[in-house]
Design a protein around this motif. Structure first.
Motif, PDB file in Angstrom:
ATOM      1  N   LEU A  18       0.819  -1.212   0.000  1.00  0.00           N
ATOM      2  CA  LEU A  18       0.000   0.000   0.000  1.00  0.00           C
ATOM      3  C   LEU A  18       0.855   1.266   0.000  1.00  0.00           C
ATOM      4  CD1 LEU A  18      -2.720  -1.048   2.601  1.00  0.00           C
ATOM      5  CD2 LEU A  18      -2.773  -1.299   0.112  1.00  0.00           C
ATOM      6  N   GLY A  19       2.183   1.107   0.003  1.00  0.00           N
ATOM      7  CA  GLY A  19       3.068   2.259   0.003  1.00  0.00           C
ATOM      8  C   GLY A  19       3.190   2.920   1.366  1.00  0.00           C
ATOM      9  N   ILE A  20       2.924   2.171   2.426  1.00  0.00           N
ATOM     10  CA  ILE A  20       3.012   2.711   3.784  1.00  0.00           C
ATOM     11  C   ILE A  20       4.290   2.185   4.427  1.00  0.00           C
ATOM     12  CG2 ILE A  20       1.909   2.835   6.052  1.00  0.00           C
ATOM     13  CD1 ILE A  20      -0.788   2.507   4.549  1.00  0.00           C
ATOM     14  N   ALA A  21       5.282   3.076   4.561  1.00  0.00           N
ATOM     15  CA  ALA A  21       6.599   2.689   5.059  1.00  0.00           C
ATOM     16  C   ALA A  21       6.648   2.587   6.574  1.00  0.00           C
ATOM     17  CB  ALA A  21       7.643   3.680   4.570  1.00  0.00           C
ATOM     18  N   GLY A  22       5.671   3.105   7.267  1.00  0.00           N
ATOM     19  CA  GLY A  22       5.637   3.015   8.717  1.00  0.00           C
ATOM     20  C   GLY A  22       4.370   3.644   9.262  1.00  0.00           C
ATOM     21  N   ILE A  23       3.672   2.904  10.104  1.00  0.00           N
ATOM     22  CA  ILE A  23       2.444   3.399  10.713  1.00  0.00           C
ATOM     23  C   ILE A  23       2.353   2.846  12.132  1.00  0.00           C
ATOM     24  CG2 ILE A  23       1.008   1.527   9.763  1.00  0.00           C
ATOM     25  CD1 ILE A  23      -1.228   3.686   9.421  1.00  0.00           C
ATOM     26  N   ARG A  24       2.007   3.715  13.076  1.00  0.00           N
ATOM     27  CA  ARG A  24       1.875   3.283  14.468  1.00  0.00           C
ATOM     28  C   ARG A  24       0.672   2.350  14.593  1.00  0.00           C
ATOM     29  NH1 ARG A  24       2.986   6.481  19.071  1.00  0.00           N
ATOM     30  NH2 ARG A  24       0.745   6.592  19.341  1.00  0.00           N
ATOM     31  N   ALA A  25       0.920   1.171  15.154  1.00  0.00           N
ATOM     32  CA  ALA A  25      -0.139   0.172  15.291  1.00  0.00           C
ATOM     33  C   ALA A  25      -0.257  -0.280  16.741  1.00  0.00           C
ATOM     34  CB  ALA A  25       0.150  -1.029  14.400  1.00  0.00           C
ATOM     35  N   LYS A  26      -1.473  -0.358  17.211  1.00  0.00           N
ATOM     36  CA  LYS A  26      -1.753  -0.914  18.535  1.00  0.00           C
ATOM     37  C   LYS A  26      -2.093  -2.388  18.333  1.00  0.00           C
ATOM     38  CE  LYS A  26      -4.949  -0.665  22.402  1.00  0.00           C
ATOM     39  NZ  LYS A  26      -6.167  -0.010  22.919  1.00  0.00           N
ATOM     40  N   ILE A  27      -1.458  -3.246  19.118  1.00  0.00           N
ATOM     41  CA  ILE A  27      -1.738  -4.673  19.050  1.00  0.00           C
ATOM     42  C   ILE A  27      -2.879  -4.943  20.026  1.00  0.00           C
ATOM     43  CG2 ILE A  27      -0.753  -6.987  19.133  1.00  0.00           C
ATOM     44  CD1 ILE A  27       0.785  -4.916  17.287  1.00  0.00           C
ATOM     45  N   ASP A  28      -3.977  -5.482  19.520  1.00  0.00           N
ATOM     46  CA  ASP A  28      -5.176  -5.690  20.341  1.00  0.00           C
ATOM     47  C   ASP A  28      -5.677  -7.117  20.162  1.00  0.00           C
ATOM     48  OD1 ASP A  28      -7.559  -5.662  21.694  1.00  0.00           O
ATOM     49  OD2 ASP A  28      -8.366  -3.896  20.683  1.00  0.00           O
TER      50      ASP A  28
END
Length: 149
Positions: A18-28
């Protein structure tokens, strides 16, 4: 001894397709599915198949706005943490995290009021990762935005 990769309760995820080199993710692990915040999305047909285009701001320094498209994998009802049910579009894409790559399902949603633009649910982390809720950003950290003078 487990061969699973340990993640913290929040990590920096990459969605290369998707061209997203880094995104903050919450693990749930309480959430079954994963969700990606999109500012806008639109549906169209390509080669007779349903597709979805979408726009988002991943939040990483210098990332700006990303526009991407993917085939619609599914569309189904999702119940949020407040008990509200909404119909969401699901796509499949590659998740790159902690040196591992796997294809996951993600629903596109409005997470504008949330601290994390991405939520990784238990189906995305199952069998490959284990979660240490006392730790975070074990595999890289998003750089902080530097205000322009």
């Amino acid at each position: 001894m487990s061969s699973k990769i340990v993640l913290g309760w929040r990590e920096l995820a990459v969605l290369p397709s998707l061209g997203i080199a880094g995104i903050r993710a919450k693990i749930d692990t309480g959430a079954r599915s994963s969700a990606l915040h999109v500012d806008a999305h639109w549906r169209y047909v390509e080669a007779g198949e349903p597709w979805v285009g979408f726009r988002l701001s991943p939040g990483a320094v210098g990332a700006g706005e990303v526009e991407a498209a993917a085939p619609v994998f599914d569309e189904r009802e999702v119940t949020d943490s407040g008990g509200h049910r909404t119909r969401r579009v699901f796509i499949r894409t590659v998740l790159s995290l902690a040196g591992a790559e796997r294809e996951i399902e993600i629903n596109l949603s409005d997470r504008r009021g949330m601290r994390f633009p991405m939520l990784l649910g238990r189906t995305a982390v199952a069998q490959v990762f284990t979660i240490d809720p006392a730790r975070s950003f074990l595999h890289g950290r998003a750089r902080r935005r530097v205000p322009r003078s």
